[in-house]
Write a protein that holds these residues in place. Sequence first.
Motif, mmCIF file in Angstrom:
data_model
loop_
_atom_site.group_PDB
_atom_site.id
_atom_site.type_symbol
_atom_site.label_atom_id
_atom_site.label_comp_id
_atom_site.label_asym_id
_atom_site.label_seq_id
_atom_site.Cartn_x
_atom_site.Cartn_y
_atom_site.Cartn_z
ATOM 1 N N ILE A 8 -47.314 -26.366 27.239
ATOM 2 C CA ILE A 8 -46.334 -26.580 26.165
ATOM 3 C C ILE A 8 -45.731 -25.246 25.747
ATOM 4 N N ILE A 9 -44.408 -25.225 25.491
ATOM 5 C CA ILE A 9 -43.800 -24.039 24.873
ATOM 6 C C ILE A 9 -43.304 -24.437 23.492
ATOM 7 N N GLY A 10 -43.746 -23.685 22.487
ATOM 8 C CA GLY A 10 -43.400 -23.970 21.100
ATOM 9 C C GLY A 10 -44.542 -24.679 20.408
ATOM 10 N N GLY A 12 -44.563 -24.825 16.843
ATOM 11 C CA GLY A 12 -44.111 -24.784 15.446
ATOM 12 C C GLY A 12 -44.324 -26.142 14.791
ATOM 13 N N ARG A 13 -43.375 -26.514 13.923
ATOM 14 C CA ARG A 13 -43.476 -27.768 13.148
ATOM 15 C C ARG A 13 -43.749 -28.966 14.044
ATOM 16 N N LEU A 14 -42.921 -29.143 15.071
ATOM 17 C CA LEU A 14 -43.103 -30.296 15.951
ATOM 18 C C LEU A 14 -44.038 -29.985 17.116
ATOM 19 N N GLY A 15 -44.019 -28.731 17.576
ATOM 20 C CA GLY A 15 -44.868 -28.370 18.719
ATOM 21 C C GLY A 15 -46.335 -28.698 18.481
ATOM 22 N N LYS A 16 -46.786 -28.478 17.259
ATOM 23 C CA LYS A 16 -48.198 -28.756 16.929
ATOM 24 C C LYS A 16 -48.486 -30.258 17.025
ATOM 25 N N ALA A 34 -50.491 -23.138 26.822
ATOM 26 C CA ALA A 34 -49.546 -23.096 25.699
ATOM 27 C C ALA A 34 -48.857 -21.738 25.670
ATOM 28 N N CYS A 35 -47.572 -21.751 25.274
ATOM 29 C CA CYS A 35 -46.794 -20.511 25.194
ATOM 30 C C CYS A 35 -46.112 -20.438 23.832
ATOM 31 N N SER A 36 -46.250 -19.293 23.186
ATOM 32 C CA SER A 36 -45.576 -19.072 21.903
ATOM 33 C C SER A 36 -45.413 -17.567 21.714
ATOM 34 N N MET A 37 -44.477 -17.209 20.832
ATOM 35 C CA MET A 37 -44.312 -15.792 20.514
ATOM 36 C C MET A 37 -45.251 -15.383 19.397
ATOM 37 N N VAL A 38 -45.904 -16.376 18.787
ATOM 38 C CA VAL A 38 -46.744 -16.100 17.620
ATOM 39 C C VAL A 38 -48.221 -16.138 18.033
ATOM 40 N N PRO A 75 -37.008 -23.605 20.027
ATOM 41 C CA PRO A 75 -35.724 -23.784 19.337
ATOM 42 C C PRO A 75 -34.636 -24.299 20.295
ATOM 43 N N SER A 76 -33.733 -25.098 19.725
ATOM 44 C CA SER A 76 -32.775 -25.867 20.526
ATOM 45 C C SER A 76 -31.944 -25.023 21.500
ATOM 46 N N GLY A 77 -31.569 -23.816 21.084
ATOM 47 C CA GLY A 77 -30.724 -22.971 21.931
ATOM 48 C C GLY A 77 -31.415 -22.507 23.209
ATOM 49 N N LEU A 78 -32.732 -22.694 23.310
ATOM 50 C CA LEU A 78 -33.481 -22.233 24.488
ATOM 51 C C LEU A 78 -33.744 -23.348 25.503
ATOM 52 N N HIS A 79 -33.505 -24.612 25.108
ATOM 53 C CA HIS A 79 -33.940 -25.736 25.956
ATOM 54 C C HIS A 79 -33.361 -25.675 27.368
ATOM 55 N N CYS A 80 -32.031 -25.477 27.468
ATOM 56 C CA CYS A 80 -31.385 -25.560 28.792
ATOM 57 C C CYS A 80 -32.004 -24.585 29.793
ATOM 58 N N LEU A 123 -36.131 -36.742 27.829
ATOM 59 C CA LEU A 123 -35.647 -36.104 26.605
ATOM 60 C C LEU A 123 -36.267 -36.794 25.389
ATOM 61 N N GLY A 124 -36.550 -36.005 24.334
ATOM 62 C CA GLY A 124 -37.349 -36.508 23.209
ATOM 63 C C GLY A 124 -36.611 -37.313 22.153
ATOM 64 N N PHE A 125 -35.940 -38.395 22.560
ATOM 65 C CA PHE A 125 -35.389 -39.315 21.557
ATOM 66 C C PHE A 125 -36.470 -40.338 21.224
ATOM 67 N N ALA A 179 -25.719 -31.679 15.237
ATOM 68 C CA ALA A 179 -26.529 -31.501 16.464
ATOM 69 C C ALA A 179 -28.015 -31.519 16.141
ATOM 70 N N ASP A 180 -28.361 -31.076 14.945
ATOM 71 C CA ASP A 180 -29.768 -30.954 14.567
ATOM 72 C C ASP A 180 -30.322 -32.289 14.073
ATOM 73 N N MET A 181 -29.561 -32.975 13.220
ATOM 74 C CA MET A 181 -30.059 -34.184 12.556
ATOM 75 C C MET A 181 -29.415 -35.471 13.080
ATOM 76 N N ASN A 284 -42.323 -37.188 5.814
ATOM 77 C CA ASN A 284 -41.844 -36.252 6.840
ATOM 78 C C ASN A 284 -41.838 -36.929 8.211
ATOM 79 N N PHE A 285 -41.208 -36.258 9.196
ATOM 80 C CA PHE A 285 -41.064 -36.914 10.503
ATOM 81 C C PHE A 285 -42.393 -37.102 11.240
ATOM 82 N N PRO A 286 -43.362 -36.169 11.132
ATOM 83 C CA PRO A 286 -44.621 -36.430 11.857
ATOM 84 C C PRO A 286 -45.318 -37.688 11.345
HETATM 85 P P1 NAI Z 1 -40.182 -24.159 14.858
HETATM 86 O O1 NAI Z 1 -39.241 -23.047 14.537
HETATM 87 O O2 NAI Z 1 -41.104 -24.667 13.819
HETATM 88 O O3 NAI Z 1 -41.061 -23.726 16.134
HETATM 89 C C1 NAI Z 1 -40.504 -23.074 17.261
HETATM 90 C C2 NAI Z 1 -41.624 -22.634 18.197
HETATM 91 O O4 NAI Z 1 -41.042 -22.037 19.377
HETATM 92 C C3 NAI Z 1 -42.580 -21.590 17.620
HETATM 93 O O5 NAI Z 1 -43.880 -21.867 18.073
HETATM 94 C C4 NAI Z 1 -42.100 -20.273 18.261
HETATM 95 O O6 NAI Z 1 -43.135 -19.330 18.382
HETATM 96 C C5 NAI Z 1 -41.684 -20.760 19.616
HETATM 97 N N1 NAI Z 1 -40.710 -19.898 20.306
HETATM 98 C C6 NAI Z 1 -39.491 -19.542 19.870
HETATM 99 N N2 NAI Z 1 -38.892 -18.741 20.782
HETATM 100 C C7 NAI Z 1 -39.761 -18.607 21.810
HETATM 101 C C8 NAI Z 1 -39.733 -17.906 23.052
HETATM 102 N N3 NAI Z 1 -38.671 -17.205 23.428
HETATM 103 N N4 NAI Z 1 -40.843 -17.969 23.840
HETATM 104 C C9 NAI Z 1 -41.918 -18.688 23.458
HETATM 105 N N5 NAI Z 1 -41.986 -19.379 22.312
HETATM 106 C C10 NAI Z 1 -40.923 -19.334 21.498
HETATM 107 O O7 NAI Z 1 -39.249 -25.331 15.440
HETATM 108 P P2 NAI Z 1 -39.477 -26.923 15.324
HETATM 109 O O8 NAI Z 1 -38.992 -27.409 14.032
HETATM 110 O O9 NAI Z 1 -40.846 -27.267 15.783
HETATM 111 O O10 NAI Z 1 -38.390 -27.436 16.406
HETATM 112 C C11 NAI Z 1 -38.569 -27.216 17.777
HETATM 113 C C12 NAI Z 1 -37.630 -28.159 18.536
HETATM 114 O O11 NAI Z 1 -38.007 -29.506 18.258
HETATM 115 C C13 NAI Z 1 -36.153 -28.022 18.147
HETATM 116 O O12 NAI Z 1 -35.376 -28.103 19.309
HETATM 117 C C14 NAI Z 1 -35.890 -29.225 17.253
HETATM 118 O O13 NAI Z 1 -34.554 -29.717 17.383
HETATM 119 C C15 NAI Z 1 -36.880 -30.242 17.795
HETATM 120 N N6 NAI Z 1 -37.330 -31.175 16.749
HETATM 121 C C16 NAI Z 1 -37.271 -32.518 17.012
HETATM 122 C C17 NAI Z 1 -37.668 -33.434 16.056
HETATM 123 C C18 NAI Z 1 -37.607 -34.884 16.365
HETATM 124 O O14 NAI Z 1 -37.507 -35.670 15.424
HETATM 125 N N7 NAI Z 1 -37.698 -35.287 17.629
HETATM 126 C C19 NAI Z 1 -38.172 -33.002 14.742
HETATM 127 C C20 NAI Z 1 -38.260 -31.556 14.600
HETATM 128 C C21 NAI Z 1 -37.837 -30.702 15.574
#
Ligand code: NAI
Length: 341
Positions: A8-10, A12-16, A34-38, A75-80, A123-125, A179-181, A284-286
Amino acid sequence: MSNIKVGIIGLGRLGKVHAGNLAFRVPNCELYAACSMVEAELEYAKKKLGVTKTYANYDEMVKDPELDAIFIVSPSGLHCEQIQKAMENGKHVFSEKPIGLDVAEIEKTMAVIDAHPEQIFMLGFMRRYDADYQYAKEMVEKGELGELTVVRCYGIDPSDGMESFVKFAGASNSGGLFADMSIHDIDLVRWFTNQEVKKVWALGKNAAYKQLDEVGELETGAAMLQMEDKTMGILVAGRNCHHGYHVETELIGTKGMLRIAQVPEKNLVTIMNEHGVVRPTSQNFPERFSQAFVNETAEFINCIKENRQPGVNANDGLQSTKVAIACQKSYEEDELVLLSD
Ligand code: NAI
């Protein structure tokens, strides 16, 4: 076939949420990396989730020969870019929404996905994997509502996230409110109607947090969509919901109408106290989509095991992002936007 090994990469809020599901709730898979910058998130993955390997560098994780699949929750800008790298390294890929924020970049990514038809892409719909949305979809497909005329969707995040959203809004790369919501609702309108969007008109207002005007972000937005067969979509998206997390959908057809979560109830409890008759709301969404997240991940793993592609694909990502971009343009330029094929 043995357990599917996932990285898994990420986290954060949803990654966990996804990581916990992969580690403990979804059968036939193992959260292997798992991969993260944190650093603290990687420690969490090791200690709480029992992952074998952690990476600070994604390019290294995608090359791990032990991994069958990559789960992208960055984050969304990195997906592609991350989808392309995983596909090119022979991995199955699940990516969170949106698939991307730029149409040319998404089209390039789709070409890479198409070049690897033997690998699964999903894709995560997740709303499509929620039991209530599936029940409603079945009713529509059986014709029980007749021909659809209107799909009305509300997607409003809790206001307790506003302070931090406002603080980081300037630096965030969410792609904007639509794009986000609204992207989930755009996908739902396409899914329920089996139609593409032809025309959009979007508006927005910052009232509680007027400073969002300065960074081009929105607290509340609304859009009207016209589908190919003239069915109407009405979307309201926001980030400032005081009673919790409000996701509501209404379908109106020639024979009837239905609402999903017209009151965003948390559970079946009704409280009678000094405030009157109180129904707790989802927060919340989770919480609201807890089971839908598990279901979509189980479907991804099953698709890998059964060598079939899932019902939600890269084109759903492309079309929904195109509509979200059109909504953003409509809001920014104060005009009706037509979508080309
Ligand atoms: P967040 O900001 O809480 O977490 C982002 C994670 O990505 C962090 O763990 C960070 O360390 C990691 N990260 C960032 N840049 C990185 C890199 N270059 N290399 C490795 N790790 C990197 O973001 P959140 O809210 O968890 O959202 C993540 C994605 O999930 C977004 O694309 C968002 O649109 C989507 N999302 C979808 C939801 C849904 O309802 N399906 C709900 C919330 C988010």
